[in-house]
Design a protein around this motif. Structure first.
Motif, mmCIF file in Angstrom:
data_model
loop_
_atom_site.group_PDB
_atom_site.id
_atom_site.type_symbol
_atom_site.label_atom_id
_atom_site.label_comp_id
_atom_site.label_asym_id
_atom_site.label_seq_id
_atom_site.Cartn_x
_atom_site.Cartn_y
_atom_site.Cartn_z
ATOM 1 N N SER A 42 33.784 29.391 -38.643
ATOM 2 C CA SER A 42 33.897 30.706 -38.973
ATOM 3 C C SER A 42 32.496 31.323 -39.618
ATOM 4 O O SER A 42 32.531 32.504 -39.560
ATOM 5 N N ARG A 43 31.536 30.462 -39.775
ATOM 6 C CA ARG A 43 30.185 30.899 -40.180
ATOM 7 C C ARG A 43 29.755 31.832 -38.669
ATOM 8 O O ARG A 43 28.969 32.673 -38.866
ATOM 9 N N VAL A 80 37.006 46.453 -40.287
ATOM 10 C CA VAL A 80 36.662 45.341 -41.223
ATOM 11 C C VAL A 80 37.636 44.578 -41.402
ATOM 12 O O VAL A 80 37.384 43.355 -41.430
ATOM 13 N N LYS A 81 38.735 45.181 -41.850
ATOM 14 C CA LYS A 81 40.011 44.417 -42.233
ATOM 15 C C LYS A 81 40.695 43.492 -41.189
ATOM 16 O O LYS A 81 40.730 42.303 -41.342
ATOM 17 N N THR A 82 40.452 44.047 -39.827
ATOM 18 C CA THR A 82 40.954 43.242 -38.854
ATOM 19 C C THR A 82 39.843 42.277 -38.495
ATOM 20 O O THR A 82 40.214 41.041 -38.222
ATOM 21 N N ALA A 83 38.567 42.465 -38.770
ATOM 22 C CA ALA A 83 37.493 41.456 -38.517
ATOM 23 C C ALA A 83 37.734 40.182 -39.622
ATOM 24 O O ALA A 83 37.529 39.157 -39.165
ATOM 25 N N GLN A 84 38.273 40.528 -40.687
ATOM 26 C CA GLN A 84 38.423 39.781 -41.766
ATOM 27 C C GLN A 84 39.611 38.680 -41.387
ATOM 28 O O GLN A 84 39.413 37.555 -41.616
ATOM 29 N N ARG A 88 38.708 34.961 -40.968
ATOM 30 C CA ARG A 88 39.488 34.236 -41.668
ATOM 31 C C ARG A 88 38.373 34.197 -42.942
ATOM 32 O O ARG A 88 38.521 33.247 -43.654
ATOM 33 N N THR A 89 37.505 35.075 -43.207
ATOM 34 C CA THR A 89 36.634 34.938 -44.467
ATOM 35 C C THR A 89 36.677 36.258 -45.098
ATOM 36 O O THR A 89 37.145 37.533 -44.385
#
Length: 154
Positions: A42-43, A80-84, A88-89
């Motif tokens: 995830s990083r 942005v919410k989709t990318a979140q 999963r961060t």
């Protein structure tokens, strides 16, 4: 040459910019999803998001984000919410990015005495706050300089 009709180009609006930027960013989400399928850490996914998607979303954001309608801002925040969800961060919201970049740009303007906008940032006699610019229209109130002064004063 004088008799030829020139094609009429529509003026660039915040709505048009939002549409183009969100479309481009959504196209880049495909690559983020592909990386997620390959079980990438995830990083690394966050780093990819920052480099490819966030850079698109924040390109010249100080110039156009102030004139966006709430619907335009919601469209960008949805990316942005989709990318979140994919990474999963927790990712910074568009509003947070805008305030951060406004403060950064205002700081650079204040440090450069030769910048054309430097004289618009006048300190009050107390020396702690900047003089607000009086605005009669919301268009001017939401533009960069008045927004930056409000951010610096808060």
């Amino acid at each position: 040459m004088t008799g030829e009709a020139r094609p009429h180009l529509p003026p660039l609006t915040a709505r048009h910019c939002t549409r183009v930027i969100s479309k481009t960013a959504r196209q880049r989400l495909f690559f983020l999803r592909r990386l997620r399928k390959f079980n990438i850490d995830s990083r690394i996914l966050c780093n990819f998001y920052t480099c490819t998607i966030e850079s698109i979303l924040t390109g010249c954001i100080t110039a156009w984000y102030g004139s966006c309608t709430p619907l335009n801002r919601k469209t960008l925040q949805r990316v942005v919410k989709t990318a979140q969800h994919i990474t999963r961060t927790e990712l910074p919201s568009m509003e947070d990015l805008y305030t951060q970049l406004c403060r950064k740009k205002a700081g650079r303007i204040l440090k450069d005495p030769h910048h054309p906008s430097n004289n618009l940032f006048c300190l009050l006699p107390s020396g702690r706050r900047y003089r607000s610019i009086r605005t009669k229209t919301t268009r001017l109130r939401d533009s960069f300089i008045p927004q930056a002064i409000r951010l610096l004063n808060s």
